[in-house]
Design an enzyme around this catalytic site. Structure first.
Site, PDB file in Angstrom:
ATOM      1  N   SER A  43       0.831  -1.203   0.000  1.00 43.19           N
ATOM      2  CA  SER A  43       0.000   0.000   0.000  1.00 43.19           C
ATOM      3  C   SER A  43       0.864   1.251   0.000  1.00 43.19           C
ATOM      4  O   SER A  43       0.455   2.289  -0.530  1.00 43.19           O
ATOM      5  CB  SER A  43      -0.962   0.003   1.191  1.00 43.19           C
ATOM      6  OG  SER A  43      -0.264  -0.049   2.411  1.00 43.19           O
ATOM      7  N   GLU A  44       2.081   1.188   0.593  1.00 40.04           N
ATOM      8  CA  GLU A  44       2.975   2.347   0.567  1.00 40.04           C
ATOM      9  C   GLU A  44       4.431   1.903   0.414  1.00 40.04           C
ATOM     10  O   GLU A  44       4.854   0.911   1.014  1.00 40.04           O
ATOM     11  CB  GLU A  44       2.890   3.159   1.866  1.00 40.04           C
ATOM     12  CG  GLU A  44       1.507   3.662   2.209  1.00 40.04           C
ATOM     13  CD  GLU A  44       1.033   4.787   1.333  1.00 40.04           C
ATOM     14  OE1 GLU A  44       1.866   5.389   0.623  1.00 40.04           O
ATOM     15  OE2 GLU A  44      -0.179   5.075   1.367  1.00 40.04           O
ATOM     16  N   THR A  45       5.171   2.679  -0.370  1.00 36.67           N
ATOM     17  CA  THR A  45       6.623   2.619  -0.394  1.00 36.67           C
ATOM     18  C   THR A  45       7.134   4.002  -0.018  1.00 36.67           C
ATOM     19  O   THR A  45       6.742   5.001  -0.629  1.00 36.67           O
ATOM     20  CB  THR A  45       7.147   2.218  -1.780  1.00 36.67           C
ATOM     21  OG1 THR A  45       6.717   0.879  -2.083  1.00 36.67           O
ATOM     22  CG2 THR A  45       8.668   2.267  -1.829  1.00 36.67           C
TER      23      THR A  45
END
Length: 268
Positions: A43-45
């Site tokens: 969902s996030e980097t």
């Protein structure tokens, strides 16, 4: 480019919310960061670069850059305070949402995980009408709806939130960047509230534990329950616990983290 994968809001791998944390020497191009985020498919980097003014943090979903992310900030602080500045217990990040501070409380007896507490801005919520479109997208009609950056839909009970199977294409048509669905915690749950967060507009069907979503959820429940100290549970398949303190315009989000992997990205 060194990359760490960290499970946030948990002290065990395979739980909480996974985030990739990248430490390039200098900023990659926006296109490369977006491609890395798509390749990771978390969902996030997060990308962190040390600048003359201090650490600069940016977050990318598989669908593009975002203005605020809780779990990837926690993961970023975990990486910096464990591997880069192990003698420090606080880090400040420059971000699109201003200066974000994360402090570490070390586990003093040598057992259990350190706790990281983030100081975040809250989102102002405005009540909006509950619509048929919300009911069609979620499969259940909310009893209240509020809008900040995200849509916040309030359900009548915890079991409704846990059992949701939303239509992701219809969720895309709802107002707000994410759709957060919440209810009060059950009598025996031990939590003040339970929630789930859906982000198909960002190519994330469900965020396992959403820190920025709780910048909407927790202010709502703080007023509703007349409490400043709350414990929240994200009822995704992975699950995660958030300990929070809410003030008029800030919320502190606390949790642990667990390291899953360390690797090297070879973008060329």
């Amino acid at each position: 480019m060194r990359q760490y994968v960290v499970d946030a809001f948990t002290d065990e791998v395979f739980k909480g919310n996974p985030a990739a944390v990248c430490l390039p020497e200098m900023w990659p191009s926006d296109d490369l960061m977006a491609n890395i985020a798509m390749e990771n498919h978390f969902s996030e980097t997060a990308f962190i670069v040390r600048e003359p003014e201090g650490w600069h943090l940016r977050w990318f979903t598989p669908g593009g850059e975002i203005d605020l992310c809780g779990h990837a900030t926690l993961a970023s602080a975990y990486v910096l305070l464990r591997f880069v500045e192990p003698n420090a217990d606080m880090v400040r990040f420059r971000t699109m949402s201003g200066i974000l501070t994360v402090t570490r409380q070390r586990n003093k007896d040598g057992h259990g995980a350190d706790v990281f507490t983030m100081d975040f801005p809250t989102f102002e919520l405005q009540p909006i009408p509950v619509t048929d479109a919300m009911e069609r997208a979620l499969g259940i009609r909310p009893i209240e709806a509020w809008l900040g950056r995200d849509l916040l839909c309030v359900m009548s009970d915890e079991s409704t939130v846990r059992g949701l199977d939303p239509d992701q294409e219809l969720v895309k048509e709802l107002p707000g960047l994410l759709t957060n669905v919440t209810a009060a915690g059950g009598v025996n749950s031990g939590f003040d509230c339970v929630s789930r967060s859906f982000a198909p507009k960002l190519a994330v069907p469900e965020d396992p534990v959403c820190g920025s979503g709780h910048c909407h959820i927790l202010p709502y429940w703080s007023k509703r329950l007349d409490k400043v100290s709350l414990t929240a549970y994200q009822a995704s398949a992975r699950g995660g616990i958030i300990h929070a303190m809410v003030s008029s315009d800030r919320v502190s989000l606390g949790g642990s983290a667990a390291l899953f992997s360390i690797g090297t990205i070879l973008p060329d």
